[in-house]
Design an enzyme around this catalytic site. Structure first.
Site, PDB file in Angstrom:
ATOM      1  N   ASP A  31      61.403  47.384  38.900  1.00  0.00           N
ATOM      2  CA  ASP A  31      60.609  47.278  40.122  1.00  0.00           C
ATOM      3  C   ASP A  31      61.136  48.309  41.122  1.00  0.00           C
ATOM      4  OD1 ASP A  31      59.029  46.212  42.372  1.00  0.00           O
ATOM      5  OD2 ASP A  31      58.844  44.438  41.105  1.00  0.00           O
ATOM      6  N   THR A 116      43.307  40.516  35.885  1.00  0.00           N
ATOM      7  CA  THR A 116      42.832  39.941  37.145  1.00  0.00           C
ATOM      8  C   THR A 116      41.542  39.162  36.929  1.00  0.00           C
ATOM      9  OG1 THR A 116      41.935  40.471  39.329  1.00  0.00           O
ATOM     10  CG2 THR A 116      41.688  42.161  37.650  1.00  0.00           C
ATOM     11  N   GLU A 118      39.333  39.441  38.865  1.00  0.00           N
ATOM     12  CA  GLU A 118      38.331  40.342  39.400  1.00  0.00           C
ATOM     13  C   GLU A 118      37.517  41.053  38.310  1.00  0.00           C
ATOM     14  OE1 GLU A 118      38.734  43.161  43.173  1.00  0.00           O
ATOM     15  OE2 GLU A 118      39.109  41.048  43.286  1.00  0.00           O
ATOM     16  N   TYR A 162      39.210  49.200  40.678  1.00  0.00           N
ATOM     17  CA  TYR A 162      40.340  48.351  40.273  1.00  0.00           C
ATOM     18  C   TYR A 162      39.932  47.442  39.116  1.00  0.00           C
ATOM     19  CZ  TYR A 162      43.409  44.257  40.533  1.00  0.00           C
ATOM     20  OH  TYR A 162      44.230  43.211  40.227  1.00  0.00           O
ATOM     21  N   ASN A 191      43.751  34.005  42.262  1.00  0.00           N
ATOM     22  CA  ASN A 191      44.247  33.813  43.628  1.00  0.00           C
ATOM     23  C   ASN A 191      45.439  32.859  43.748  1.00  0.00           C
ATOM     24  OD1 ASN A 191      41.225  34.766  43.920  1.00  0.00           O
ATOM     25  ND2 ASN A 191      42.266  35.264  45.840  1.00  0.00           N
ATOM     26  N   VAL A 227      35.580  38.612  57.037  1.00  0.00           N
ATOM     27  CA  VAL A 227      34.791  39.748  56.569  1.00  0.00           C
ATOM     28  C   VAL A 227      33.388  39.251  56.181  1.00  0.00           C
ATOM     29  CG1 VAL A 227      34.617  41.508  54.771  1.00  0.00           C
ATOM     30  CG2 VAL A 227      36.843  40.986  55.796  1.00  0.00           C
ATOM     31  N   TYR A 307      37.392  47.185  56.210  1.00  0.00           N
ATOM     32  CA  TYR A 307      37.996  47.917  55.077  1.00  0.00           C
ATOM     33  C   TYR A 307      37.609  49.389  55.039  1.00  0.00           C
ATOM     34  CZ  TYR A 307      39.233  43.470  52.769  1.00  0.00           C
ATOM     35  OH  TYR A 307      39.763  42.248  52.442  1.00  0.00           O
TER      36      TYR A 307
HETATM   37  C1  UGA Z   1      42.435  40.159  45.321  1.00  0.00           C
HETATM   38  C2  UGA Z   1      42.610  41.146  44.170  1.00  0.00           C
HETATM   39  O1  UGA Z   1      41.621  42.121  44.185  1.00  0.00           O
HETATM   40  C3  UGA Z   1      42.595  40.459  42.830  1.00  0.00           C
HETATM   41  O2  UGA Z   1      42.962  41.348  41.815  1.00  0.00           O
HETATM   42  C4  UGA Z   1      43.595  39.365  42.789  1.00  0.00           C
HETATM   43  O3  UGA Z   1      43.495  38.727  41.544  1.00  0.00           O
HETATM   44  C5  UGA Z   1      43.314  38.398  43.893  1.00  0.00           C
HETATM   45  O4  UGA Z   1      43.348  39.086  45.157  1.00  0.00           O
HETATM   46  C6  UGA Z   1      44.330  37.323  43.890  1.00  0.00           C
HETATM   47  O5  UGA Z   1      45.014  37.089  44.876  1.00  0.00           O
HETATM   48  O6  UGA Z   1      44.465  36.704  42.832  1.00  0.00           O
HETATM   49  P1  UGA Z   1      40.493  38.955  46.662  1.00  0.00           P
HETATM   50  O7  UGA Z   1      40.481  37.485  46.424  1.00  0.00           O
HETATM   51  O8  UGA Z   1      39.171  39.568  46.948  1.00  0.00           O
HETATM   52  O9  UGA Z   1      41.132  39.689  45.376  1.00  0.00           O
HETATM   53  O10 UGA Z   1      41.503  39.292  47.853  1.00  0.00           O
HETATM   54  P2  UGA Z   1      41.551  39.001  49.416  1.00  0.00           P
HETATM   55  O11 UGA Z   1      41.892  40.287  50.063  1.00  0.00           O
HETATM   56  O12 UGA Z   1      42.452  37.860  49.651  1.00  0.00           O
HETATM   57  O13 UGA Z   1      40.049  38.622  49.844  1.00  0.00           O
HETATM   58  C7  UGA Z   1      39.476  37.339  49.703  1.00  0.00           C
HETATM   59  C8  UGA Z   1      38.241  37.255  50.566  1.00  0.00           C
HETATM   60  O14 UGA Z   1      38.650  37.202  51.937  1.00  0.00           O
HETATM   61  C9  UGA Z   1      37.282  38.431  50.486  1.00  0.00           C
HETATM   62  O15 UGA Z   1      35.981  37.961  50.605  1.00  0.00           O
HETATM   63  C10 UGA Z   1      37.640  39.291  51.689  1.00  0.00           C
HETATM   64  O16 UGA Z   1      36.557  40.076  52.138  1.00  0.00           O
HETATM   65  C11 UGA Z   1      37.984  38.226  52.701  1.00  0.00           C
HETATM   66  N1  UGA Z   1      38.957  38.603  53.772  1.00  0.00           N
HETATM   67  C12 UGA Z   1      40.094  39.270  53.477  1.00  0.00           C
HETATM   68  C13 UGA Z   1      38.710  38.174  55.086  1.00  0.00           C
HETATM   69  O17 UGA Z   1      37.651  37.567  55.399  1.00  0.00           O
HETATM   70  N2  UGA Z   1      39.640  38.440  56.051  1.00  0.00           N
HETATM   71  C14 UGA Z   1      40.806  39.095  55.788  1.00  0.00           C
HETATM   72  O18 UGA Z   1      41.633  39.280  56.718  1.00  0.00           O
HETATM   73  C15 UGA Z   1      41.037  39.535  54.467  1.00  0.00           C
END
Ligand code: UGA
Length: 363
Positions: A31, A116, A118, A162, A191, A227, A307
């Site tokens: 790491d 992931t 995703e 990604y 998550n 968002v 973003y």
């Molecule tokens: C991310 C990664 O892309 C995945 O690979 C990973 O598996 C996943 O996190 C995880 O933690 O397991 P995502 O869940 O989209 O995926 O990550 P976040 O940035 O936490 O977003 C979650 C949701 O919250 C999205 O809809 C985003 O638009 C929203 N968001 C994010 C907000 O509304 N406010 C924020 O401050 C940040």
């Protein structure tokens, strides 16, 4: 067992390293940082190689040769980075990870590859809305490892680089497996949250994931940004539950994990991002608020403003964990409230008892 854990000092990696050491295994962690495994550094059974795997000839082959099993957790897994540096996300998440897989093929080592959730992309409801009888039915958002189609957005929405890189890597491992050259298991985390999750926004890392953003907002009294209205949904899994499942995959009793993909997640722990903000603020108010500091406002923001251009999103994703339950006898134990509260507790208790907030925030 001798375990080579690439990325073994990150959020998931640090919890896994701790469990492996507690259970008597010998672990080599590769790491760039080792802050999250500080408490284990003096143990003889832990070797830490501080390294950037993108550096040519850094010693991968020798380490793979020495291991019984290789775990690859190395990834950029933060959506803000997919927007800011898509090529670097591709290079690390595909090119560099492929080198690790190829070393395992060459040296005939078992590989546990973190992918992931995703890769599932969007739900059918996100684009077939008018045509589905019950678009809100959770069956349209419940994803199974071996049968669900993977639905990405358009190329111009480069967030998907990604998920595409991870998906391609999975397909390459599968193809190596078909040729009989690789014994692999793929993990798709849904998550995970918990202590030591990646933290505050910084120049270096960019905007973190939502849990960390909300945590910081609570600590600073700054806004919790939703968002596009925060209507997207996620199912959150407590890290200890996840590690229980990963340990069973590493153990691989009766070789049930060979050439398998596993979802790891908590299907019952689904919540919208808006509900998450409200719940975290309520928990904070009940447990840690001093009664005078400003509480964060919950504020809508467009994806473009938050973003930048190229963002898109998974609308909803629920893991089907039938396979993990049938083959590994695993089920998550923590409900949603405990998952969130336990994850928050670490940061707030740590703040009170250990180190000043500012230093904690920078880790
Ligand atoms: C991310 C990664 O892309 C995945 O690979 C990973 O598996 C996943 O996190 C995880 O933690 O397991 P995502 O869940 O989209 O995926 O990550 P976040 O940035 O936490 O977003 C979650 C949701 O919250 C999205 O809809 C985003 O638009 C929203 N968001 C994010 C907000 O509304 N406010 C924020 O401050 C940040």
């Amino acid at each position: 067992m001798k375990v080579l854990s690439l990325g073994g000092a990150g959020f998931i990696g640090s919890h896994l390293t701790a469990r492996l050491l507690q259970e008597g295994h010998t672990v080599t962690v590769v790491d760039q940082e080792n802050d999250k495994i500080q408490e284990w550094l003096s143990l003889d059974r832990l070797k830490v190689v501080k390294e950037d795997i993108r550096r040519p000839d850094w010693g991968l082959v020798e380490l793979v040769q020495d291991a019984n099993v290789v775990i690859d957790l190395i990834a950029y897994a933060n959506p803000s980075l997919y927007i800011k540096m898509p090529m670097e996300v591709f290079r690390l998440n595909f090119n560099e990870n492929l080198k690790i897989a190829e070393a395992c093929v060459k040296l005939k080592k078992r590989l546990i590859q973190f992918s992931t959730c995703e890769v599932y992309g969007k739900t059918p409801a996100s684009f077939l809305n008018g045509y589905l009888a019950n678009p809100g039915d959770s069956m349209h958002a419940t994803f199974s490892e071996d049968t669900t189609n993977l639905i990405m957005g358009p190329v111009g929405k480069h967030r998907w680089i990604y998920a595409s890189a991870k998906q391609l890597l999975e397909r390459v491992l599968h193809a190596y497996g078909l040729e009989g050259h690789l014994n692999y298991t793929i993990i798709r985390p849904f998550n995970f949250i918990g202590p030591k999750i990646d933290y505050l926004p910084s120049e270096k890392e960019g905007i973190p994931r939502v849990f960390s953003n909300f945590l910081q907002a609570l600590m600073n009294g700054s806004p919790m940004y939703l968002v596009d209205g925060g209507h997207h949904q996620r199912a959150y899994t407590f890290i200890d539950d996840a590690v229980d499942c990963i340990m069973r995959i590493i153990e691989n009793r009766d070789a049930v994990c060979e050439k398998q993909i596993f979802n790891i997640g908590s299907p019952a722990n689904e919540i919208s991002v808006r509900e998450l903000a409200v719940k975290m603020r309520d928990i904070y108010k009940r447990r840690w608020w001093d009664g005078v500091s400003p509480l964060p406002e919950i504020v809508n923001i467009s994806a473009k403003d938050f973003y930048g251009v190229g963002y898109d999103d998974s609308d909803r994703r629920i893991p089907d964990i039938t396979k993990a339950t049938m083959l590994l006898g695993w089920r998550p134990r923590l409900n949603l409230d405990d998952t969130i509260e336990n994850s928050m507790e670490y940061w707030f208790e740590r703040q009170e008892h250990e180190i000043p907030l500012k230093d904690a925030a920078l880790r």
